[in-house]
Design a protein around this motif. Structure first.
Motif, mmCIF file in Angstrom:
data_model
loop_
_atom_site.group_PDB
_atom_site.id
_atom_site.type_symbol
_atom_site.label_atom_id
_atom_site.label_comp_id
_atom_site.label_asym_id
_atom_site.label_seq_id
_atom_site.Cartn_x
_atom_site.Cartn_y
_atom_site.Cartn_z
ATOM 1 N N SER A 38 0.850 -1.291 -0.082
ATOM 2 C CA SER A 38 0.041 -0.087 0.087
ATOM 3 C C SER A 38 0.917 1.195 0.140
ATOM 4 C CB SER A 38 -0.969 0.059 1.130
ATOM 5 O OG SER A 38 -0.263 -0.205 2.312
ATOM 6 N N THR A 39 0.243 2.354 -0.351
ATOM 7 C CA THR A 39 1.164 3.658 -0.435
ATOM 8 C C THR A 39 0.868 4.284 0.750
ATOM 9 O OG1 THR A 39 -0.820 4.486 -1.675
ATOM 10 C CG2 THR A 39 1.038 3.760 -3.138
ATOM 11 N N LEU A 40 1.798 5.069 1.356
ATOM 12 C CA LEU A 40 1.864 5.760 2.407
ATOM 13 C C LEU A 40 2.494 7.225 2.027
ATOM 14 C CD1 LEU A 40 0.667 5.924 5.651
ATOM 15 C CD2 LEU A 40 3.260 5.143 6.105
ATOM 16 N N ASN A 41 1.783 8.160 1.505
ATOM 17 C CA ASN A 41 2.222 9.470 0.973
ATOM 18 C C ASN A 41 3.164 8.859 0.080
ATOM 19 O OD1 ASN A 41 0.713 10.771 2.951
ATOM 20 N ND2 ASN A 41 2.190 10.425 4.522
ATOM 21 N N GLU A 42 4.610 9.160 0.140
ATOM 22 C CA GLU A 42 5.488 9.117 -0.789
ATOM 23 C C GLU A 42 6.392 7.614 -0.651
ATOM 24 O OE1 GLU A 42 7.575 11.616 2.109
ATOM 25 O OE2 GLU A 42 5.741 11.680 1.235
ATOM 26 N N GLU A 59 11.088 3.401 0.750
ATOM 27 C CA GLU A 59 11.362 4.750 0.906
ATOM 28 C C GLU A 59 11.188 5.135 -0.656
ATOM 29 O OE1 GLU A 59 14.536 7.956 2.543
ATOM 30 O OE2 GLU A 59 14.493 5.876 3.501
ATOM 31 N N GLY A 60 10.332 6.188 -0.648
ATOM 32 C CA GLY A 60 10.105 6.877 -2.016
ATOM 33 C C GLY A 60 11.433 7.711 -2.318
ATOM 34 N N ASP A 61 10.860 8.514 -3.538
ATOM 35 C CA ASP A 61 11.900 9.629 -4.104
ATOM 36 C C ASP A 61 11.363 10.980 -3.736
ATOM 37 O OD1 ASP A 61 9.536 9.684 -5.704
ATOM 38 O OD2 ASP A 61 10.754 9.036 -7.386
ATOM 39 N N THR A 62 10.627 11.036 -2.755
ATOM 40 C CA THR A 62 10.038 12.525 -2.092
ATOM 41 C C THR A 62 8.838 12.863 -2.888
ATOM 42 O OG1 THR A 62 11.366 13.962 -3.280
ATOM 43 C CG2 THR A 62 12.343 13.123 -1.300
ATOM 44 N N GLU A 63 8.441 12.271 -3.976
ATOM 45 C CA GLU A 63 7.308 12.339 -4.744
ATOM 46 C C GLU A 63 6.137 11.439 -4.408
ATOM 47 O OE1 GLU A 63 6.644 15.031 -6.563
ATOM 48 O OE2 GLU A 63 8.649 15.827 -6.889
ATOM 49 N N ILE A 64 4.834 11.833 -4.607
ATOM 50 C CA ILE A 64 3.824 10.872 -4.350
ATOM 51 C C ILE A 64 3.861 9.879 -5.343
ATOM 52 C CG2 ILE A 64 1.120 10.623 -4.414
ATOM 53 C CD1 ILE A 64 2.149 12.078 -1.802
ATOM 54 N N VAL A 65 3.497 8.488 -4.918
ATOM 55 C CA VAL A 65 3.380 7.312 -5.508
ATOM 56 C C VAL A 65 2.108 7.271 -6.260
ATOM 57 C CG1 VAL A 65 3.333 4.675 -5.471
ATOM 58 C CG2 VAL A 65 4.962 5.885 -3.947
ATOM 59 N N THR A 66 2.203 7.318 -7.609
ATOM 60 C CA THR A 66 0.755 7.237 -8.564
ATOM 61 C C THR A 66 0.209 6.066 -8.716
ATOM 62 O OG1 THR A 66 2.174 7.658 -10.340
ATOM 63 C CG2 THR A 66 1.481 9.647 -9.372
ATOM 64 N N SER A 67 1.327 4.912 -8.947
ATOM 65 C CA SER A 67 0.641 3.683 -9.156
ATOM 66 C C SER A 67 1.596 2.671 -8.890
ATOM 67 C CB SER A 67 0.202 3.587 -10.736
ATOM 68 O OG SER A 67 -0.236 2.347 -11.102
ATOM 69 N N GLN A 114 7.596 -11.835 -6.775
ATOM 70 C CA GLN A 114 9.055 -11.768 -6.613
ATOM 71 C C GLN A 114 9.340 -9.969 -6.635
ATOM 72 O OE1 GLN A 114 11.130 -13.764 -9.610
ATOM 73 N NE2 GLN A 114 10.868 -15.968 -8.642
ATOM 74 N N HIS A 115 8.572 -9.551 -7.395
ATOM 75 C CA HIS A 115 8.922 -7.913 -7.556
ATOM 76 C C HIS A 115 7.659 -6.945 -7.588
ATOM 77 C CE1 HIS A 115 12.576 -9.876 -9.764
ATOM 78 N NE2 HIS A 115 12.957 -9.220 -8.585
ATOM 79 N N LEU A 116 8.006 -5.869 -6.999
ATOM 80 C CA LEU A 116 6.892 -4.906 -7.267
ATOM 81 C C LEU A 116 7.280 -3.694 -8.094
ATOM 82 C CD1 LEU A 116 4.485 -3.263 -5.808
ATOM 83 C CD2 LEU A 116 6.146 -2.272 -4.062
ATOM 84 N N VAL A 117 6.671 -3.195 -8.792
ATOM 85 C CA VAL A 117 6.754 -2.004 -9.643
ATOM 86 C C VAL A 117 5.962 -0.849 -9.312
ATOM 87 C CG1 VAL A 117 7.045 -1.145 -11.983
ATOM 88 C CG2 VAL A 117 7.081 -3.605 -11.763
ATOM 89 N N SER A 118 6.729 0.419 -8.927
ATOM 90 C CA SER A 118 5.983 1.503 -8.478
ATOM 91 C C SER A 118 6.330 2.602 -9.695
ATOM 92 C CB SER A 118 6.248 1.745 -7.130
ATOM 93 O OG SER A 118 7.484 2.086 -7.095
ATOM 94 N N ALA A 119 5.430 3.641 -9.388
ATOM 95 C CA ALA A 119 5.683 4.612 -10.504
ATOM 96 C C ALA A 119 5.421 6.079 -9.307
ATOM 97 C CB ALA A 119 5.013 4.826 -11.597
ATOM 98 N N SER A 120 5.941 7.064 -9.576
ATOM 99 C CA SER A 120 5.700 8.335 -8.697
ATOM 100 C C SER A 120 5.671 9.556 -9.836
ATOM 101 C CB SER A 120 6.725 8.717 -7.658
ATOM 102 O OG SER A 120 7.910 9.103 -8.322
ATOM 103 N N ILE A 145 15.950 -2.387 -7.127
ATOM 104 C CA ILE A 145 16.793 -3.195 -7.848
ATOM 105 C C ILE A 145 16.973 -2.644 -9.280
ATOM 106 C CG2 ILE A 145 16.735 -5.415 -6.576
ATOM 107 C CD1 ILE A 145 15.040 -6.397 -8.843
ATOM 108 N N ARG A 146 15.892 -1.580 -9.411
ATOM 109 C CA ARG A 146 15.994 -1.065 -10.759
ATOM 110 C C ARG A 146 15.330 0.290 -10.927
ATOM 111 N NH1 ARG A 146 15.283 -5.061 -13.511
ATOM 112 N NH2 ARG A 146 17.491 -5.434 -13.827
ATOM 113 N N THR A 147 15.923 1.196 -11.585
ATOM 114 C CA THR A 147 15.237 2.617 -11.670
ATOM 115 C C THR A 147 15.223 2.752 -13.092
ATOM 116 O OG1 THR A 147 15.618 3.451 -9.416
ATOM 117 C CG2 THR A 147 14.838 4.934 -11.014
ATOM 118 N N MET A 148 13.870 3.070 -13.903
ATOM 119 C CA MET A 148 13.724 3.753 -14.912
ATOM 120 C C MET A 148 13.295 5.044 -14.898
ATOM 121 S SD MET A 148 12.927 0.185 -15.117
ATOM 122 C CE MET A 148 11.519 -0.442 -15.753
#
Length: 804
Positions: A41-45, A62-70, A78-84, A100-103
């Motif tokens: 679940s998303t907790l702010n960023e 820990e996020g990148d200081t921006e709100i998680v959008t999806s 095995q993995h989770l993909v997130s976007a902010s 493990i990876r950032t695009m």
């Protein structure tokens, strides 16, 4: 006296936080792993990964200081993909919690929706830039860039049909598009909706596509023929739609569905099942009493045949399809400000919380599972319970107080919390409730209308209660109503004998009243700000009050004089209670601290610090082994009394110290310098160690002339010392060297250390440079072989500088 009694009367000084209940979801996307063990679940960023069975937090990503959008979880878990909002995609390892990876710059605008294909290979991202991209998750590159929509992408869904992969997409241009991922072409544009598309899914045979929209209809498409087969009016603004498996158990339903079944969720706030063949409603979950939430998403769990509704008030509600959409579990995502808590049940296994919400939240202390209890129309402000913990009273901003019969052992959820009475009569919010201490015959309420009311509960039958749907709440009569204060009433407490009750108000006064008649018996004057809490002692004829003037006061119930004042909080004291058979107090304040006080000495003997905001609520378990605190930071802390354990630990340490002291004296008498030095080091006795080294140097004999210290055994001890012991010893040596009487010993030991340890080894020591610099000014005056010492010291200094 039993161990339990001795523990009870032991002055408590130490509590440790053993667990907390914290927020895990503040809105946005939620997903579950396919094995249904983890909630993401998303907790702010940030992103929180929680174990579903126990409520234990597994990871905080820990996020990148921006709100998680999806976000989306791979079907294989095995993995989770997130976007902010930073427009980057991140891939997380769910086992380790590592990114493990950032695009970076995945789209030109934030990603709004995403989905992962059943093979856990590809993720499709739909963006506000009107484009859809497909990514290889493990290799981290974009495989498709699909453009054609004229607005924000609002839904995406993978589909495998005849060994080919397709992707369906919907947008706020009101169209549905189907893409052939092999040719990268749009093979169908489906137009019929008049509002944004919020849900897409394919039937089990792969031939039918359904789309749900905020235009309140579900469209059924033959996507290959590009034809609209049917339109079903749903009569609510839809946020999600999807099929359930054909293997789902519908045996409890009246008649088996004629075709496949799909679910919907939206602004009506209920999960509903529909027959694809007829478009008829099969089942709607039972609407929660006075609920106001809407559904932002529904997650289908095929393994357990559950539908999980994500609500706009940050709750995650589980409904069982085979049990006709009965609510079987709920996870509370966000508690907001927690204003009151009480323990429930005969064994106090549960904790009820009022959280700036119209729903009561009841937590299982052990598993942290939470029940949501609906009934009030506005937020609950205050709580109290019967002595046995099986009756609960809630006071609310809806101007009513509700009486709940609690049966935590009931299998059926509707029998766990049954509203058996509703008290109607106050003209403003009810801010304080108090239940009788010895019986279940009455309760007292007070609120913003500045009145107190006595409610007769004798006619309520608390035994053999059925389920909530079969009970019509009784409306007790108010036997008297009095204008009690000039301002809002914040608190009410009933004496242990049920003969007196006390009230506290923003008018700075605490008042004591006769329960039977409602007559005023006495007034406690002395606070300089509003009174937030009043509590009777269970032993003495005294009353404790806490106030916005940062103090706690104890008052005599004989003449209502102030007996003691406790100062120590740096802000308003919001809650107070007695502990240890009336010998102590525990308090919580706006400074975020929980404090322990000993009444006899007026001393604060302990401060518990694990809140970042006001502590509004305290609950003391009957055995006083556990205290719970909660407040404006949305956190509930469970504090365990460890006073006895700490005292026993201190006693053991003292005994061990005495034994070691005796051993040290024995070694010194025997002139066993080897063991004596090691023991003096472990006891942290630098003066005793100095004496030992001096004795070794002074007792040098002719055979030990080559020894630096006077004893080859001591030289060997210094040579074999670990880094930890070396750091400690050099610190001692530096201190000894500041005194001319001890500097000869200090420099001898330093020389022995420098001779047996390399400069590289010493450089690694913490504060090595400072310690050597502290020794150098004295060296050339006190030791004959000082040239070697200075050389070695300068080598260390040079090495340190080179490293820097």
């Amino acid at each position: 006296m039993s161990d339990e009694d001795s523990r009870k009367l032991l002055i408590k000084t130490s509590f440790k936080s053993i667990k907390t209940i914290e927020s895990i979801y503040t809105g946005g996307k939620v997903d579950l792993t396919a094995d249904e063990k983890l909630i993401v679940s998303t907790l702010n960023e940030d992103i929180i990964v929680t174990e579903m069975e126990t409520g234990r937090q597994v990871h905080e990503l820990e996020g990148d200081t921006e709100i998680v959008t999806s976000l989306a979880v791979k079907p294989n878990g095995q993995h989770l993909v997130s976007a902010s909002r930073s427009m980057s995609l991140r891939v997380w390892d769910l086992a380790s919690g590592e990114c493990i990876r950032t695009m970076n710059k995945a789209h030109d605008a934030p990603v709004i929706v995403m989905t992962i294909d059943p093979t856990s290979t590809l993720v499709a991202t739909g963006s506000a830039d009107a484009s859809i991209k497909v990514w290889d998750i493990d290799k981290g590159y974009c495989t498709h860039n699909l453009r054609g929509h004229g607005g924000v992408i609002s839904a995406v869904k993978f589909h495998r049909f005849n060994n080919k992969w397709y992707l369906a997409s919907g947008a706020d241009d009101c169209t549905v598009r189907v893409w052939d991922l092999q040719s990268r072409e749009c093979i169908a544009v489906l137009k019929s909706h008049v509002s944004v598309i919020r849900g897409l899914d394919f039937s089990s045979d792969g031939c039918t596509l359904i789309s749900g929209s905020r235009d309140k209809v579900v469209n059924v498409w033959d996507w290959q023929a590009k034809k609209l087969k049917a339109t079903f009016p749903i009569y609510e603004t839809l946020e999600t739609v999807g099929f359930v498996s054909k293997k789902t158990d519908f045996s409890a339903y009246d008649g088996k569905p004629s075709s496949e079944v799909f679910y919907t969720g939206g602004d009506k706030g209920t999960v509903r099942l529909w027959d694809l063949g007829t478009g008829k409603l099969i089942q709607e979950q039972e609407e929660e009493s006075n609920s106001k939430h809407t559904i932002s998403d529904v997650i289908y769990l095929p393994a357990s045949q559950n539908l999980v509704a994500i609500t706009n008030d940050q709750n995650i509600l589980f409904y069982s399809i085979p049990q006709q959409l009965k609510r079987i579990k709920q996870v509370v995502g966000y508690n907001d400000e927690i204003v009151d808590i009480v323990y429930l049940g005969e064994n106090e296994t549960h904790l009820a919380a009022a959280t700036n919400s119209e729903q009561l939240r009841v937590y299982d202390v052990e598993t942290q599972n939470c029940d949501l209890v609906y009934g009030h129309k506005d937020m609950i402000i205050c709580l109290d319970r019967s002595k046995d913990g099986n009756v609960l009273v809630t006071g609310s901003k809806d101007k009513t107080a509700r009486i709940w019969k609690i049966n935590l052992d009931a299998q059926d959820y509707s029998e766990k919390y049954v509203c058996v009475g509703t008290c109607v009569g106050h003209t403003e919010s009810i801010g304080a409730v108090a239940f009788a201490r010895k019986s279940t015959n009455f309760m007292i309420t007070g609120g913003q209308d500045r009145t107190i009311k006595y409610w007769n509960l004798r006619d309520i039958k608390f035994d053999n209660i059925g389920n909530a749907s079969s009970i019509t709440p009784y409306q007790p009569r108010s036997l008297y109503t009095h204008q009690a204060h000039e301002k809002d009433i914040n608190t009410i407490s009933i004496a242990p004998n049920d003969r007196l009750f006390a009230t506290g108000s923003q008018d700075k006064l605490a008042k004591v009243w006769n329960v039977d008649t409602g007559d005023l018996i006495g007034t406690c004057k002395g606070h300089k700000r509003g009174v937030w809490c009043v509590r009777f002692s269970t032993v003495e004829q005294v009353l404790a009050t806490s106030s916005g003037d940062k103090t706690i006061k104890i008052w005599s119930l004989k003449d209502f004089s102030c007996l003691k004042t406790f100062e120590g909080h740096s802000n308003s004291v919001l809650r107070v209670d007695f502990l240890t058979a009336g010998l102590q107090l525990v308090s919580g304040g706006s400074d975020g601290l929980v404090k322990l006080w000993t009444i006899k000495t007026n001393e604060c003997v302990g401060t518990l610090d694990n809140h970042t905001e006001k502590v509004w609520a305290l609950a003391v378990r009957k055995d006083e082994k556990m205290i719970s605190s909660a407040g404006a930071d949305s956190v509930i802390n469970f504090w365990e009394d460890v006073t006895l354990e700490e005292q026993e630990s201190e006693l053991r340490e003292k005994e061990e110290f005495i034994v070691k002291e005796q051993e040290l004296q024995t070694y010194m008498r025997k002139k066993d310098y080897l063991n004596a030095i090691l023991l003096a080091m472990s006891l942290n006795q630098p003066f005793r160690l100095l004496g030992l080294f001096r004795e070794v140097m002074e007792s040098r004999n002719e055979n030990d002339l080559e020894s630096i210290t006077g004893s080859p055994a001591v030289d060997k001890i210094l040579a074999d010392m670990t880094s930890e012991h070396l750091e400690k010893l050099l610190g001692y040596v530096r201190d000894w060297n500041t005194n001319a009487k001890h500097s000869n010993v200090a420099q001898t030991i330093l020389y022995a250390v420098l001779s047996s340890h390399s400069s590289e080894e010493l450089v690694e020591l913490k504060d090595a440079k400072e310690m050597i610099e502290g020794l150098l000014p004295y060296t050339d005056r006190h030791y004959q072989r000082i040239d070697d010492l200075i050389t070695q010291s300068y080598i260390i200094d040079y090495t340190l500088q080179a490293q820097e």
